[in-house]
Design an enzyme around this catalytic site. Sequence first.
Site, mmCIF file in Angstrom:
data_model
loop_
_atom_site.group_PDB
_atom_site.id
_atom_site.type_symbol
_atom_site.label_atom_id
_atom_site.label_comp_id
_atom_site.label_asym_id
_atom_site.label_seq_id
_atom_site.Cartn_x
_atom_site.Cartn_y
_atom_site.Cartn_z
ATOM 1 C CE1 TYR A 135 22.536 50.077 -3.184
ATOM 2 C CE2 TYR A 135 22.807 48.108 -1.835
ATOM 3 C CZ TYR A 135 23.342 49.127 -2.604
ATOM 4 O OH TYR A 135 24.707 49.193 -2.795
ATOM 5 C CE1 TYR A 161 21.660 47.637 2.150
ATOM 6 C CE2 TYR A 161 20.205 45.939 1.300
ATOM 7 C CZ TYR A 161 20.424 47.249 1.666
ATOM 8 O OH TYR A 161 19.406 48.173 1.563
ATOM 9 N N GLY A 168 9.571 58.374 7.266
ATOM 10 C CA GLY A 168 10.988 58.075 7.381
ATOM 11 C C GLY A 168 11.973 59.225 7.385
#
Length: 271
Positions: A150, A160, A15
Amino acid sequence: MANNLLKGKRGIIFGALDERSIAWKVAEVAKAEGAIFTLTNAPIAMRMGEINKLAEACDSEIIPADATSIEDLENLFSKSVEILGGKIDFVLHSIGMSPNVRKGRDYGDLNYDWLTKTLDVSAISFHKVMQTAEKLDAMNEWGSILGLSYIAAQRTFPDYSDMAHAKAMLESIARSYGERYARLKKVRVNTISQSPTMTTAGTGVGGFDVFYSYADQMSPLGNASALDCANYCAMMFSDYTKMVTMQNLMHDGGFSSSGITDRLIEQLKKD
């Protein structure tokens, strides 16, 4: 200041997109702490980012892989073991993507095909990574696997959207696979729930600047930076945390335990 926390350890880092990425910072810290590792990202992300620059700085090889593809993951683990000269000690899964968020689709009007893609890329890929590693017997005993999460997995945050469901699934997979991998190979599996961070992915969420400021004022220590998170990851990859597994670890300056703070009260008074 480096302390050789990861001397002799081999890893795979998913990532790293650009210098603002948490995965990028993790690679830099891991290198400074003595680790060797391969870097990987999806081909489309590699075209968008600057991973070649990171690979050169860290003396690492890049192995392109779509984390949703078992074939790609098998190639990634097999080649990594070959290149690094032994089994893997740590893996960072720093992957998240929502077409619904990216394209501004309202939560009450989700495209369900896109939702399926969100879950596959952002959460199910974590299971695929570990299942592939297990079947290939690619992890050393007492290895460490981390996924980045998160707090929206536990609380609601406007904008979100379906990424919240993906993070909740990610944390669930960490617990379930963590139990399995601990029994089989003493491999530990955890997630780190990070503060809102000024990454390319983070700033793509609507209203991010406002929420970043709010979280900073709500956190007694302020928001944790990408570098702070990278240092925490290095500790979790090290032998100092060998008995920590199946946990969602809050790394947010105290945000998750705060009701309200003096800083936020003062700001609200001004408003």
